[in-house]
Design an enzyme around this catalytic site. Structure first.
Site, short mmCIF file in Angstrom:
data_model
loop_
_atom_site.label_atom_id
_atom_site.label_comp_id
_atom_site.label_asym_id
_atom_site.label_seq_id
_atom_site.Cartn_x
_atom_site.Cartn_y
_atom_site.Cartn_z
CD GLU A 133 -2.06 4.73 1.98
OE1 GLU A 133 -0.93 4.96 2.47
OE2 GLU A 133 -2.60 5.49 1.12
CG ASP B 95 -3.90 11.04 -5.15
OD1 ASP B 95 -3.74 9.82 -5.22
OD2 ASP B 95 -4.73 11.57 -4.38
#
Length: 312
Positions: A150, A196
């Site tokens: 992330e 994604d």
């Protein structure tokens, strides 16, 4: 006693205010549990279920992991209410009316949501929605390993709390695009990569495919899921053409359309390019996609499933 489920959901918003202008614009909490999440996460659980058919360990790389799970009672989620036309519709269905084959495809996904929400699962009682890291965590066996990337510092911090202390499930604050080069191939021979991105940039479709190709060169036997939104059809088709011309075989394209494709200003549909899909997945999606189109469809109810490049 520290309740991870109760604490971590809002912490990314608090960190967001601390880091100010260095934060990215996209916040998935506004979209968590919508129809696009449902499709992506159902397919994720089906692939993980397939990988677990063998005793050997598998590896999961999640390049844009988010915070792991989302509080649908939060102000952000309630503001858009997208989940109500996604997971809300799915949970409101009479289970007895769902065909057995469809129910089997949904079972892992819905079971995890039920475990996270111990009270009766209705649209009004649903609170926690699992992102892909939470789904991976809930299905992982002790031998399996995952790496969650992330880029957003606050969200990475939140994700670390969400995932807890599990050495097999590692969180790293980093660039997901770089991870496709730096973290492949894994030591495990089996596994999958989920890509994604937030699609904040207009060239994100082509960028995603280019980054995938770099990862594929390092790990050609992995299963890859490339998720994308459908707003303007041309952007998606350009990415599909690159894949078709890449020389890579065994590329499946699955799409779900819930709005007419008459404007690029909204999310009209969603899809995934699935490279090296499990051999059972095509037949499952052939039944599942039309079912989901009927559940989520609004002014359009369409689905499509095609081999961009079949296995030889």
């Amino acid at each position: 006693m520290f309740d991870r489920n109760a604490v971590v959901i809002h912490s990314s918003v608090n960190f967001f205010h601390l880091i100010g202008t260095h934060a990215m614009n996209y916040r998935h909490i506004y979209h968590a549990g919508n129809f696009a999440d449902c499709l992506k996460h159902i397919i994720l659980t089906r692939i993980l279920s397939y990988l677990q058919k063998k005793d050997k360990a598998y590896f999961v790389l999640d390049t844009h992991a988010g915070i792991g799970q989302y509080d649908l009672s939060s102000e952000e989620a309630q503001k858009t209410g997208e989940w109500q036309n996604g997971i809300g519709r799915l949970l409101a269905m009479d289970k007895a009316a769902i065909p057995p084959a469809i129910h089997a495809s949904l079972s892992d996904y819905l079971s995890i949501i039920e475990r996270l929400n111990p009270t009766e699962n209705t649209e009004n009682s649903l609170r926690l929605y699992p992102g892909s890291p939470k789904l991976v965590e809930q299905m992982a066996r002790p031998i399996d390993r995952a790496l969650f990337i992330e880029k957003h510092p606050a969200d990475a911090e939140t994700l670390m709390y969400t995932m807890g202390r599990n050495r097999q499930l590692h969180v790293r604050q980093d660039d997901g695009w770089q991870a496709l080069r730096a973290d492949l191939p894994p030591k495990e021979r089996r596994g999958m990569v989920l890509v994604d991105p937030p699609f904040e940039e207009p060239d994100e479709y082509v960028r995603m495919v280019d980054a995938f190709l770099q990862g594929y060169r390092r790990w050609a036997t992995g299963i890859y899921c490339l998720w994308y939104p459908i707003k303007a059809r041309r952007d998606v088709d350009d990415a599909a053409e690159i894949l078709a011309n890449s020389g890579i075989e065994n590329v499946l394209r699955a799409e779900l359309i819930i709005h007419k494709l008459d404007t690029a200003k909204r999310l009209n549909g969603t899809g995934l390019f699935i490279i090296n899909p499990p051999y059972t997945l095509h037949d499952e999606l052939k039944q599942l996609l039309p079912f989901l189109a009927n559940v989520f469809g609004q002014d359009a109810r369409r689905s499509s499933l095609e081999w961009i490049s079949p296995a030889q």
